[in-house]
Structures are given as C-alpha cells and as structure tokens.
Design a protein around this motif. Structure first.
Motif, PDB file in Angstrom:
ATOM      1  N   ALA A   1       0.828  -1.205   0.000  1.00 43.11           N
ATOM      2  CA  ALA A   1       0.000   0.000   0.000  1.00 43.11           C
ATOM      3  C   ALA A   1       0.860   1.252   0.000  1.00 43.11           C
ATOM      4  O   ALA A   1       0.532   2.241  -0.669  1.00 43.11           O
ATOM      5  CB  ALA A   1      -0.936  -0.008   1.202  1.00 43.11           C
TER       6      ALA A   1
ATOM      7  N   ALA B   1       0.636   3.974  -2.937  1.00 39.41           N
ATOM      8  CA  ALA B   1       0.280   5.345  -2.579  1.00 39.41           C
ATOM      9  C   ALA B   1       1.380   6.326  -2.961  1.00 39.41           C
ATOM     10  O   ALA B   1       1.103   7.441  -3.417  1.00 39.41           O
ATOM     11  CB  ALA B   1      -0.004   5.432  -1.084  1.00 39.41           C
TER      12      ALA B   1
ATOM     13  N   TRP C   1       0.926   9.399  -5.448  1.00 38.87           N
ATOM     14  CA  TRP C   1       1.315  10.749  -5.022  1.00 38.87           C
ATOM     15  C   TRP C   1       2.249  11.377  -6.051  1.00 38.87           C
ATOM     16  O   TRP C   1       2.067  12.527  -6.470  1.00 38.87           O
ATOM     17  CB  TRP C   1       1.977  10.662  -3.664  1.00 38.87           C
TER      18      TRP C   1
ATOM     19  N   ARG D   1      -4.684  12.275  -2.311  1.00 34.95           N
ATOM     20  CA  ARG D   1      -5.046  10.887  -1.995  1.00 34.95           C
ATOM     21  C   ARG D   1      -3.793  10.035  -1.791  1.00 34.95           C
ATOM     22  O   ARG D   1      -3.760   9.150  -0.943  1.00 34.95           O
ATOM     23  CB  ARG D   1      -5.905  10.288  -3.109  1.00 34.95           C
ATOM     24  N   GLY D   2      -2.775  10.302  -2.592  1.00 38.45           N
ATOM     25  CA  GLY D   2      -1.514   9.581  -2.423  1.00 38.45           C
ATOM     26  C   GLY D   2      -0.856   9.881  -1.090  1.00 38.45           C
ATOM     27  O   GLY D   2      -0.341   8.981  -0.417  1.00 38.45           O
ATOM     28  N   LYS D   3      -0.892  11.154  -0.694  1.00 37.83           N
ATOM     29  CA  LYS D   3      -0.320  11.534   0.610  1.00 37.83           C
ATOM     30  C   LYS D   3      -1.063  10.837   1.747  1.00 37.83           C
ATOM     31  O   LYS D   3      -0.450  10.317   2.683  1.00 37.83           O
ATOM     32  CB  LYS D   3      -0.402  13.051   0.803  1.00 37.83           C
TER      33      LYS D   3
ATOM     34  N   GLY E   1      -2.739   8.093   1.558  1.00 40.87           N
ATOM     35  CA  GLY E   1      -2.417   6.669   1.497  1.00 40.87           C
ATOM     36  C   GLY E   1      -1.072   6.357   2.111  1.00 40.87           C
ATOM     37  O   GLY E   1      -0.900   5.339   2.788  1.00 40.87           O
TER      38      GLY E   1
ATOM     39  N   VAL F   1      -1.513   6.492   5.931  1.00 39.56           N
ATOM     40  CA  VAL F   1      -2.244   5.328   6.440  1.00 39.56           C
ATOM     41  C   VAL F   1      -1.378   4.076   6.369  1.00 39.56           C
ATOM     42  O   VAL F   1      -1.346   3.269   7.314  1.00 39.56           O
ATOM     43  CB  VAL F   1      -3.568   5.150   5.670  1.00 39.56           C
ATOM     44  N   ALA F   2      -0.666   3.902   5.264  1.00 37.15           N
ATOM     45  CA  ALA F   2       0.190   2.717   5.118  1.00 37.15           C
ATOM     46  C   ALA F   2       1.327   2.732   6.142  1.00 37.15           C
ATOM     47  O   ALA F   2       1.660   1.685   6.718  1.00 37.15           O
ATOM     48  CB  ALA F   2       0.758   2.650   3.708  1.00 37.15           C
TER      49      ALA F   2
END
Length: 91
Positions: free
Chosen positions: A37, A41, A45, A59-61, A63, A66-67
């Motif tokens: 993930a 991500a 990003w 959204r990439g940031k 992700g 979270v990962a």
C-alpha cells in the motif's frame, strides 16, 4: 515473606499453538500489505504531483500516511504486548 511465583499456563487452552501460528501469519501478511500500500500510494502521489492533479496527489499523501501507520502498528504490536506483559508481571 513468601514469594509467590506463578507462571501462566501456555498450553492450557486447546489449539493455542495453532492460534499463535495464525497470529504470526496475520502479522506477516499485514506487514506485506502495508508495504504494498505504501508503494502504490507513493506512486499515486508522485503521478498526481507530476501531472498537476492535486486530488490524486492528496489521496496519495493520505495513502502514504495510512500505510505507514499500519506498518508501525503491525511491527510494534509484539513489542507493545511484551512491554505490557512485563508491566503486568511486575505488579
């Protein structure tokens, strides 16, 4: 003064060894998924940042955060359990 020395019964529950194997496998799979993930991500990003797409970049940031959090939780869970086990044994 009498010293009480009681050790937990590690084999008292039926299937405890299988449960340990399952928990170890779940932790391994969790770490692998967290790293995958993180890679996905980070690619999202970078792609969003280079293609002037702020929504994809944000959204990439998210992700990546979270990962990283999932990887830290999976990696530190054994240490946390051992720490609290030691604290519980000293009470």
């Amino acid at each position: 003064m009498t010293v009480i020395d009681i050790a937990p019964n590690g084999s008292g529950l039926p299937g405890i060894e299988q449960l340990r194997v399952i928990v170890g496998a779940v932790m391994t799979v969790g770490l692998i998924l967290a790293v995958l993930a993180l890679i996905i991500a980070a690619v999202a990003w970078g792609y969003g940042a280079n293609s002037s797409n702020p929504h994809l970049a944000s959204r990439g940031k998210l992700g990546v955060l979270v990962a990283c959090g999932a990887a830290v939780i999976c990696g530190a869970s054994v240490t946390l359990v051992n720490f609290f086990w030691g604290v519980g044994q000293s009470v």
